[in-house]
Design a protein around this motif. Sequence first.
Motif, short mmCIF file in Angstrom:
data_model
loop_
_atom_site.label_atom_id
_atom_site.label_comp_id
_atom_site.label_asym_id
_atom_site.label_seq_id
_atom_site.Cartn_x
_atom_site.Cartn_y
_atom_site.Cartn_z
N ALA A 1 1.10 -1.41 0.42
CA ALA A 1 -0.65 0.02 0.27
C ALA A 1 0.97 0.93 0.34
CB ALA A 1 -1.14 -0.36 1.15
N ILE A 2 0.44 2.90 -0.50
CA ILE A 2 1.09 3.36 -1.26
C ILE A 2 1.39 4.41 0.41
CG2 ILE A 2 1.34 5.96 -1.78
CD1 ILE A 2 0.59 4.41 -5.00
N GLY A 3 2.35 4.53 0.77
CA GLY A 3 1.56 5.73 2.36
C GLY A 3 1.28 6.62 2.30
N ARG A 4 0.56 7.24 2.56
CA ARG A 4 -0.98 7.83 2.40
C ARG A 4 -0.31 9.57 2.87
NH1 ARG A 4 -3.16 4.94 0.82
NH2 ARG A 4 -4.24 3.60 0.78
N ASN A 5 0.72 10.27 1.67
CA ASN A 5 0.76 11.25 1.98
C ASN A 5 0.95 12.11 0.89
OD1 ASN A 5 3.15 11.60 0.03
ND2 ASN A 5 3.56 9.58 1.68
N ASP A 6 0.69 13.53 0.76
CA ASP A 6 0.12 14.17 -0.40
C ASP A 6 1.69 14.16 -1.70
OD1 ASP A 6 -1.77 15.02 0.55
OD2 ASP A 6 -1.21 16.83 1.16
N ALA A 7 2.52 13.70 -1.04
CA ALA A 7 3.71 13.37 -2.31
C ALA A 7 4.02 12.86 -3.35
CB ALA A 7 4.84 13.77 -1.42
N GLY A 8 2.62 11.48 -3.09
CA GLY A 8 3.02 10.79 -3.55
C GLY A 8 3.27 9.22 -3.28
N VAL A 9 4.25 7.91 -4.24
CA VAL A 9 4.92 7.51 -3.68
C VAL A 9 6.40 7.48 -3.77
CG1 VAL A 9 6.66 5.63 -5.03
CG2 VAL A 9 3.99 5.92 -5.30
N ALA A 10 6.72 7.17 -2.64
CA ALA A 10 8.16 8.08 -1.29
C ALA A 10 9.28 6.98 -1.94
CB ALA A 10 7.82 8.10 -0.22
N VAL A 11 10.72 6.97 -2.04
CA VAL A 11 11.39 5.66 -2.01
C VAL A 11 11.68 4.78 -0.74
CG1 VAL A 11 13.69 5.71 -1.58
CG2 VAL A 11 13.23 7.76 -3.08
N SER A 12 10.85 5.46 0.55
CA SER A 12 10.42 4.39 1.19
C SER A 12 9.13 3.70 0.44
CB SER A 12 10.10 5.08 2.63
OG SER A 12 9.28 5.07 2.13
#
Length: 404
Positions: free
Chosen positions: A92-103
Amino acid sequence: MADIIFGLDVGTTKVCALVGEVREGRLQIIGLGLAAARGMRKGMVIDVSDASLALAQAVEQAEQTSGYDLSQAIVSMAGEHISSTNNKGIVAIGRNDAGVAVSDIERALDVAQAIPVPPNRQIVHLIPRNYTIDEHDGVRNPIGMHGFRLEVETHIVTAARPALQNLTSCAGNVGINASEYVLNALASGEAVLDPNEREMGVIVADIGGGTTDIALYMQGKVWHTQVFPIGGYHISNDIAIGLRAPYEVAEQVKIQYGDCRPDKIDANTVFTVEPFGGEKIQVGRQDLAHVIEARVEEIFQHILQDVQRSGYDGLLPAGIVLTGGSAQLRGITEVAERVLNVPARVAQPQNLVGMVDKLHSPAYATSVGLLNWAMSDNQIYQPRTHNREWGRKMGSILKALLPG
């Protein structure tokens, strides 16, 4: 001090140590060491002491020519113990406004590599092939894209842990830490493929002394790899048996008179060779070509069958790129095109700068490719200036490795 990268190509027939200097993203070859391989068979160490001595000779030359004391290297890897598979990782993609992160990508890769690996094997390459975000597939770089689910499809290469430990021991015996291992075909691909070939679909085949290593590229990424325990040694061995001559004589005959196209050779053309027993005999070049053609055809039949099993048959418009020492056989591209029914070319490293006179050859594609791989993987460090005490260092190595 300049950033330095060091590649150690440990093959069945030769050891090549290359030192590169990186300035503003540009690579210059500043050190080169060559030695005949010892203690190796089919890409694997069979005698740690002999192999260590060959590495010591190559590393010594590389240190003397570069002016640096070297302590870590990216090392080539071959042998039939190598295998590969493909696997997916979904998170699941982390919930944030920046979209997909390296993590997020790291978590997906961790899931992808969670495959059953026996204790005697280890993962050496985990290569992302493509990404999918929700129902949007074919994503090259997911960073910053928005969605709920991230899926990564990976190509995973594993190797026998004891085989790598033997290589690590040999490097360690001469004071070199093996920081990473790279499959021969992947290193060669870094040196000889252009972006258009990678994108369209191509095979790079590194035909070395003891193995033939292939890597299949599509959409700019590695999709499949394989190692076959057959190479130039087997061609020379066939000639030695046919001529009843020493292997060294057969190797020279292959280089001087060898051809893969018996139909292009005049049936009356002969050469002289001295087999066991000492009495010279005349041999027809066409007969020699028949022997070579049979073994070369076998190599390409292995490649064809592997590609068909993998399901990529007919998906390689850029054909096959041949490299490695045995790719220099006359007429080898014609055999490849006939068996595989795709375009074929022989490639050597291009756009080299520095100490490169000997490197403009298919035989050094893996060696140069190791430096290219190290650059892309940021495998750089700052070694000490060479202290020119290799005579003492070599003496301690010999004392440690030789019996009695």
